[in-house]
Each structure stands twice: as structure tokens, then as C-alpha cells.
Write an enzyme that holds these catalytic residues in place. Structure first.
Site, mmCIF file in Angstrom:
data_model
loop_
_atom_site.group_PDB
_atom_site.id
_atom_site.type_symbol
_atom_site.label_atom_id
_atom_site.label_comp_id
_atom_site.label_asym_id
_atom_site.label_seq_id
_atom_site.Cartn_x
_atom_site.Cartn_y
_atom_site.Cartn_z
ATOM 1 N N PRO A 182 0.842 -1.212 0.000
ATOM 2 C CA PRO A 182 0.000 0.000 0.000
ATOM 3 C C PRO A 182 0.872 1.257 0.000
ATOM 4 O O PRO A 182 1.922 1.281 0.635
ATOM 5 C CB PRO A 182 -0.770 -0.104 1.326
ATOM 6 N N ARG B 231 12.895 -3.616 -7.753
ATOM 7 C CA ARG B 231 11.513 -3.242 -8.071
ATOM 8 C C ARG B 231 11.448 -2.874 -9.553
ATOM 9 O O ARG B 231 12.411 -2.356 -10.110
ATOM 10 C CB ARG B 231 11.069 -2.027 -7.231
#
Ligand SMILES: [Zn+2]
Length: 281
Positions: A2, A261
Site C-alpha cells: 500500500p 523493483r
């Protein structure tokens, strides 16, 4: 994971239902039982977020710090609490009417801390664009003196708090910035514009409860291309759109791994930055 908008939304939703009310706190799973018993039966003073961290303040300056991590979920409902299902770390039930309860599962952090400990934690975080008291120049000072790629700096929570992989990809696209461009090569006004846009994008995320950056206008986007975006998917400019056409120029969106990432960008809208020294050479 989140991003900041989720935590701010949770803080608003929790404050809305529980602030000023006496709360029954428990840990059906057992891992937070001792701490839950210390706030049980007291009232919730307020809930606030800073970046990806959530703080629930109870009477007597008892603060519950929550970090959802990758798998954490805070379910909030306007209903009497049903029997707990699964690994509920923390359950809050508002006493009296109207009914409300909240269940926290799977969080990386759920701990009772003091105000001093909260202060120490906040000292390690950069400014959060969603907070009115945020000082963007503190983030700029770190970006300005770093040779790291701007894409890395935006996700470093000690530089700027709240931005994750989605918002960084989106804001870099919107500002035509090469993700690999060193922070030190950015201009102050350029970074200020990125900061302001993040504040707008994140606030929109808080309002909607999800990320839909395409709704925030982009001066060069082609409406027909945006309209073609498959319905039902998260509406974004480049995040996880690798192999698809850029909404502005039609070039294929690319992806690459940076610091474990995935990065997503349009190679035409975000051309490779060449430093002054390499241009001379
Ligand atoms: Zn493009």
C-alpha cells in the site's frame, strides 16, 4: 505494498468511526494481547498517518503504531463485530451506537509506543506530501545532493514518505523525467513541480480509495488513446503497462528492474538524460 494514500484513507476512516469513543481492543490471534489490554476500554483520541505509517492514539498518550507491509489489511466496517476469522492481530470495537469495528491482519508492525518513540520514528521519515505541515525543501535537500537515480530517491522513505512503486512511475512519466536521472541533476523548480503533483495525485487516491492517476489531467494525453485503456484495470499512465502504447505518443511502454523493483516508463516521453559532462565528451 500500500502507498501513502491507503494509510491516510485508513486514518480518516478510523477517526471517523472511533475518535472520541470508548473502544474495546483485543487481539483474537494473541500476538498483541498484552498491549491491547493496555488500551482496552479507553477512548481513541485520534488517528493519523505519515507516509506508510499509521498511528492510533488512545487516552494517556498510548499510541498504536501500524505498518501494513506487503500483506497487511485493516478492515473497517459499520456493523456489530462478527466472530473473528483468521489471524486478527488487533480488533477494535466501538462501544455504544452506531456499531463499528476494525480488524487488522497480516501487518509488518503493530506495536504500542510512547510519544517519544513516535518522534524517533518520524525523525527517520522524509516529509509526506499529504501532510499540511510537510516541508518539501527537506526532500529537495536530499535529492539535490544525491547521485542516485530519481526513481530510487522517490521511493526512499527517508527522503520523502508515502510514495511507492505506482506513484513514482506515474509522477516521473507526468514530468517527462528519465527514471535513471541523478537527483543532483534536477532543478529546484522541477522538483517542486513533482512534489506538488504528488500531493495532488495522492490526495486523489485518498478520495477514491484507489490509484487512478489517469483522471488527473495530463496536458498532452490523447483522449482516444486513454479511452482505449482496458476497463476494469487500474487506470494509470505507465505502471504495469509494459508492451502497451503510451497514451501520449503511442510508443511502447518499457519496464526494467531497479533495486529489486520494476520501473515502468515511456522511452520517448521520458528520454534518457545526458549529463552536461557526457554531452561535452
Ligand atoms: Zn510516450
Amino acid at each position: 505494498m500500500p502507498e501513502g494514500h491507503t494509510l491516510h484513507r485508513l486514518a480518516l476512516d478510523l477517526a471517523d468511526r472511533f475518535a472520541g469513543r470508548v473502544v474495546t481492543a483485543s487481539s483474537p490471534q494473541g500476538r498483541f494481547s498484552e498491549s491491547a489490554s493496555l488500551v482496552d476500554g479507553t477512548h481513541l483520541v485520534g488517528a493519523r498517518a505519515w507516509g506508510k505509517h499509521l498511528f492510533l492514539e488512545f487516552a494517556h498518550e498510548r499510541i498504536v503504531h501500524v505498518h501494513l507491509g506487503l500483506y497487511g489489511k485493516f478492515l473497517i466496517a459499520d456493523a456489530p463485530a462478527p466472530p473473528p476469522v483468521g489471524q486478527v492481530r488487533l480488533r477494535l470495537v466501538a462501544q455504544g451506537e452506531p456499531p463499528a469495528y476494525a480488524d487488522l491482519r497480516g501487518a509488518t508492525a503493530c506495536e504500542l509506543i510512547t510519544r517519544e518513540e513516535e518522534g524517533l520514528l518520524l525523525d527517520r521519515l522524509g516529509p509526506d506530501p499529504l501532510r499540511e505541515d510537510a516541508d518539501w525543501t527537506a526532500a529537495w535537500a536530499r535529492v539535490h545532493r544525491s547521485r542516485s537515480p530519481i526513481a530510487t530517491l522517490l521511493m526512499d522513505q527517508s527522503v520523502l514518505a508515502g510514495v511507492g512503486n505506482v506513484y513514482r512511475a506515474e509522477v516521473l512519466f507526468r514530468h517527462r523525467l528519465d527514471p535513471m536521472r541523478p537527483g543532483s541533476s534536477l532543478r529546484r523548480a522541477g522538483f517542486a513541480a513533482v512534489w506538488d503533483d504528488l500531493a495532488v495525485l495522492l490526495a486523489d487516491g485518498v478520495r477514491r480509495g484507489r490509484i487512478d492517476t489517469v483522471r488527473v489531467p495530463h496536458p498532452e494525453a490523447r483522449r482516444d488513446r486513454v479511452a482505449e485503456a482496458r476497463p476494469g484495470r487500474s487506470r494509470v499512465w505507465v505502471y504495469r503497462r509494459q508492451g502497451e502504447d503510451c497514451f501520449v505518443c503511442g510508443t511502447t511502454v518499457r519496464t526494467q528492474v531497479l533495486a529489486a523493483r520494476n520501473l515502468f516508463w515511456c522511452p520517448r516521453c521520458q528520454p534518457r538524460h545526458r549529463s552536461r559532462s557526457s554531452r561535452v565528451a
